[in-house]
Design a protein around this motif. Structure first.
Motif, PDB file in Angstrom:
ATOM      1  N   ILE A 101      -6.129   5.154   3.670  1.00  0.00           N
ATOM      2  CA  ILE A 101      -4.993   4.945   2.765  1.00  0.00           C
ATOM      3  C   ILE A 101      -4.150   6.214   2.710  1.00  0.00           C
ATOM      4  O   ILE A 101      -4.676   7.318   2.522  1.00  0.00           O
ATOM      5  N   ASP A 102      -2.877   6.041   2.890  1.00  0.00           N
ATOM      6  CA  ASP A 102      -1.918   7.137   2.869  1.00  0.00           C
ATOM      7  C   ASP A 102      -2.015   7.905   1.547  1.00  0.00           C
ATOM      8  O   ASP A 102      -2.064   7.308   0.476  1.00  0.00           O
ATOM      9  N   HIS A 103      -2.058   9.239   1.667  1.00  0.00           N
ATOM     10  CA  HIS A 103      -2.219  10.087   0.497  1.00  0.00           C
ATOM     11  C   HIS A 103      -1.130   9.859  -0.539  1.00  0.00           C
ATOM     12  O   HIS A 103      -1.379   9.672  -1.721  1.00  0.00           O
ATOM     13  N   GLU A 104       0.089   9.916  -0.067  1.00  0.00           N
ATOM     14  CA  GLU A 104       1.248   9.767  -0.950  1.00  0.00           C
ATOM     15  C   GLU A 104       1.216   8.417  -1.672  1.00  0.00           C
ATOM     16  O   GLU A 104       1.402   8.332  -2.890  1.00  0.00           O
ATOM     17  N   LEU A 105       0.945   7.381  -0.901  1.00  0.00           N
ATOM     18  CA  LEU A 105       0.863   6.038  -1.469  1.00  0.00           C
ATOM     19  C   LEU A 105      -0.258   5.941  -2.498  1.00  0.00           C
ATOM     20  O   LEU A 105      -0.078   5.368  -3.574  1.00  0.00           O
ATOM     21  N   ASN A 106      -1.378   6.517  -2.159  1.00  0.00           N
ATOM     22  CA  ASN A 106      -2.527   6.470  -3.056  1.00  0.00           C
ATOM     23  C   ASN A 106      -2.203   7.139  -4.390  1.00  0.00           C
ATOM     24  O   ASN A 106      -2.489   6.598  -5.462  1.00  0.00           O
ATOM     25  N   ALA A 107      -1.594   8.304  -4.329  1.00  0.00           N
ATOM     26  CA  ALA A 107      -1.219   9.031  -5.545  1.00  0.00           C
ATOM     27  C   ALA A 107      -0.236   8.207  -6.374  1.00  0.00           C
ATOM     28  O   ALA A 107      -0.371   8.090  -7.596  1.00  0.00           O
ATOM     29  N   GLN A 108       0.742   7.647  -5.688  1.00  0.00           N
ATOM     30  CA  GLN A 108       1.741   6.832  -6.368  1.00  0.00           C
ATOM     31  C   GLN A 108       1.085   5.631  -7.046  1.00  0.00           C
ATOM     32  O   GLN A 108       1.417   5.275  -8.173  1.00  0.00           O
ATOM     33  N   PHE A 109       0.158   5.050  -6.336  1.00  0.00           N
ATOM     34  CA  PHE A 109      -0.565   3.883  -6.835  1.00  0.00           C
ATOM     35  C   PHE A 109      -1.313   4.215  -8.121  1.00  0.00           C
ATOM     36  O   PHE A 109      -1.145   3.550  -9.150  1.00  0.00           O
ATOM     37  N   MET A 110      -2.084   5.283  -8.081  1.00  0.00           N
ATOM     38  CA  MET A 110      -2.894   5.638  -9.238  1.00  0.00           C
ATOM     39  C   MET A 110      -2.047   6.099 -10.419  1.00  0.00           C
ATOM     40  O   MET A 110      -2.314   5.755 -11.572  1.00  0.00           O
ATOM     41  N   ALA A 111      -1.026   6.877 -10.122  1.00  0.00           N
ATOM     42  CA  ALA A 111      -0.177   7.391 -11.200  1.00  0.00           C
ATOM     43  C   ALA A 111       0.583   6.253 -11.885  1.00  0.00           C
ATOM     44  O   ALA A 111       0.693   6.212 -13.114  1.00  0.00           O
ATOM     45  N   ARG A 157      -3.463  -3.972   0.238  1.00  0.00           N
ATOM     46  CA  ARG A 157      -4.695  -4.751   0.330  1.00  0.00           C
ATOM     47  C   ARG A 157      -5.914  -3.845   0.249  1.00  0.00           C
ATOM     48  O   ARG A 157      -6.856  -4.112  -0.490  1.00  0.00           O
ATOM     49  N   ARG A 158      -5.858  -2.741   0.984  1.00  0.00           N
ATOM     50  CA  ARG A 158      -6.963  -1.774   0.942  1.00  0.00           C
ATOM     51  C   ARG A 158      -7.182  -1.236  -0.466  1.00  0.00           C
ATOM     52  O   ARG A 158      -8.310  -1.109  -0.944  1.00  0.00           O
ATOM     53  N   LEU A 159      -6.090  -0.890  -1.125  1.00  0.00           N
ATOM     54  CA  LEU A 159      -6.198  -0.339  -2.476  1.00  0.00           C
ATOM     55  C   LEU A 159      -6.794  -1.369  -3.439  1.00  0.00           C
ATOM     56  O   LEU A 159      -7.601  -1.027  -4.305  1.00  0.00           O
ATOM     57  N   PHE A 160      -6.412  -2.606  -3.263  1.00  0.00           N
ATOM     58  CA  PHE A 160      -6.959  -3.660  -4.124  1.00  0.00           C
ATOM     59  C   PHE A 160      -8.446  -3.887  -3.844  1.00  0.00           C
ATOM     60  O   PHE A 160      -9.224  -4.119  -4.762  1.00  0.00           O
ATOM     61  N   GLU A 161      -8.810  -3.809  -2.584  1.00  0.00           N
ATOM     62  CA  GLU A 161     -10.219  -4.010  -2.226  1.00  0.00           C
ATOM     63  C   GLU A 161     -11.095  -2.923  -2.828  1.00  0.00           C
ATOM     64  O   GLU A 161     -12.219  -3.175  -3.231  1.00  0.00           O
ATOM     65  N   LYS A 162     -10.562  -1.737  -2.898  1.00  0.00           N
ATOM     66  CA  LYS A 162     -11.301  -0.638  -3.537  1.00  0.00           C
ATOM     67  C   LYS A 162     -11.646  -0.988  -4.979  1.00  0.00           C
ATOM     68  O   LYS A 162     -12.623  -0.502  -5.531  1.00  0.00           O
ATOM     69  N   ASN A 163     -10.795  -1.780  -5.598  1.00  0.00           N
ATOM     70  CA  ASN A 163     -11.013  -2.179  -6.982  1.00  0.00           C
ATOM     71  C   ASN A 163     -11.593  -3.590  -7.084  1.00  0.00           C
ATOM     72  O   ASN A 163     -11.402  -4.282  -8.077  1.00  0.00           O
ATOM     73  N   ASP A 164     -12.266  -3.993  -6.019  1.00  0.00           N
ATOM     74  CA  ASP A 164     -12.973  -5.278  -5.991  1.00  0.00           C
ATOM     75  C   ASP A 164     -12.057  -6.476  -6.174  1.00  0.00           C
ATOM     76  O   ASP A 164     -12.444  -7.486  -6.764  1.00  0.00           O
ATOM     77  N   ILE A 165     -10.832  -6.328  -5.725  1.00  0.00           N
ATOM     78  CA  ILE A 165      -9.944  -7.487  -5.735  1.00  0.00           C
ATOM     79  C   ILE A 165      -9.620  -7.811  -4.280  1.00  0.00           C
ATOM     80  O   ILE A 165      -8.950  -7.033  -3.596  1.00  0.00           O
ATOM     81  N   TYR A 166     -10.135  -8.954  -3.853  1.00  0.00           N
ATOM     82  CA  TYR A 166     -10.030  -9.297  -2.442  1.00  0.00           C
ATOM     83  C   TYR A 166      -9.037 -10.423  -2.214  1.00  0.00           C
ATOM     84  O   TYR A 166      -8.840 -11.277  -3.088  1.00  0.00           O
ATOM     85  N   ALA A 167      -8.464 -10.407  -1.029  1.00  0.00           N
ATOM     86  CA  ALA A 167      -7.389 -11.352  -0.717  1.00  0.00           C
ATOM     87  C   ALA A 167      -7.827 -12.797  -0.940  1.00  0.00           C
ATOM     88  O   ALA A 167      -7.116 -13.578  -1.565  1.00  0.00           O
TER      89      ALA A 167
END
Lengths: 191, 191
Positions: free
Chosen positions: A143-153, B180-190
């Motif tokens: 997962i792209d660092h920038e995207l990940n940070a944006q996502f969490m924030a 999708r990857r970020l959601f899967e990390k949080n146990d939300i699957y497609a």
DNA sequence: TCAATTATTCAACAAATGTTGTATAATTGG
DNA sequence: CCAATTATACAACATTTGTTGAATAATTGA
């Protein structure tokens, strides 16, 4: 070496008066039908004077938000001795305590749909801190660092907004704990 | 049984003209200094007529946003045959494709800081879908359901906003995959 | 203290805003 | 087709907005 040259006391007095008047009126009546005239009258300054310091009432509100969030960041940051540092404390409870303490203003804010500045400012602060954590851990992720940070924030700010908009249905400690759990799920740990 | 009684053709014509004129002007000049007069002139209707349909230019913009997002939801929903159903397709690519296709409007939108309605509307849609997923999986978690949904939906919307504000630096397929990857990390699957 | 600076006041201005009442034109339902 | 309805045009209005120039007052720095 003084950081800022002394500010004319007249400006300080006027700005304080305008600010106070505005905050009063902001919680009293609808922002939409709040005129510069109302504000200048309440503040006991000439209408033109308001325009001297602020372009319009939106600018005035934005500057108020700025000020509140600066307070928040100061309130929630580690390293009080190095004022430039804006590292978020690992315990997130103070954030929610701050908003709880300024409930009147922030709930009015959401009622008036002028939340852009609030979001941008808070988001920038949180994003910065999330990035720091991510870089420190430096995990090999797809997962792209920038995207990940944006996502969490964004998620963080969203939770804060939800909490304020819903009249703070849980205590700050609960909110902080839930957020910590959500962050841990995404491999972001308090310390 | 007709759902809505026939709408006066004059209204339709007028609204369309106002809408078209507004959208043109919105991408041409600054929203701040865009007057009702400008709009009514471009649309070839009386100034008063604009006030007949919209309270002010902010209302006009909000209604445009509404319309765009209704389009988006229709574009991205499964079950075209049951129009009430607003279940998000498991592949998120269409969402980003839609925004890409309406880049002009949405990037103007963020330039004018009038994003409240946009966020609220999109957030509501995404939250609904995340909740459905969470309930279906019904995992035993120490994280509050409502909070969790709010968290994930805010993160989602935040990513979309970031992508638009940064002039869409990645293709829709990449964005959908990352999400999708970020959601899967949080146990939300497609699916 | 005093001169220079500058913030504030005041009045006047054009422009935009939002509202209202009446006349006119278009549309609809029967 | 015709009568009732209603959307629009038009004009007039009070209010707000944002700006400007000159007069006045307060503050500052020396």
């Amino acid at each position: 070496m003084r950081a800022t040259t002394k500010i004319d006391r007249r400006i300080v007095k006027t700005k304080e008066a305008i600010n106070k008047a505005f905050l009063e009126l902001f919680s009293e009546k609808d922002f939409q039908q709040l005129t510069i005239n109302d504000i200048s009258e309440r503040a006991n300054v000439n209408r033109g004077t308001v325009y001297l310091h602020y372009t319009d009432k939106y600018d005035l509100l934005d500057k108020c938000i700025e000020e509140y969030l600066n307070q928040l960041i100061a309130f929630c940051s580690l390293d009080e001795n190095s004022p430039g540092n804006t590292t978020l404390n690992s315990d997130l409870t103070p954030i929610f305590i701050y908003f709880e303490g300024n409930f009147t203003f922030f709930s009015s804010l959401f009622a008036h749909q002028r939340t852009f500045v609030f979001r941008e400012r808070l988001l920038a602060f949180i994003t910065l801190n999330v990035k720091k954590k991510l870089e420190m851990q430096n995990l090999d992720s797809k997962i792209d660092h920038e995207l990940n940070a944006q996502f969490m924030a964004s998620a963080f700010v969203g939770i804060v907004e939800w909490w304020i908009q819903h009249a703070m249905p849980h205590p700050p400690s609960f909110m902080a704990d839930q957020l910590r759990r959500l962050f841990e799920k995404n491999d972001i740990y308090a310390d």
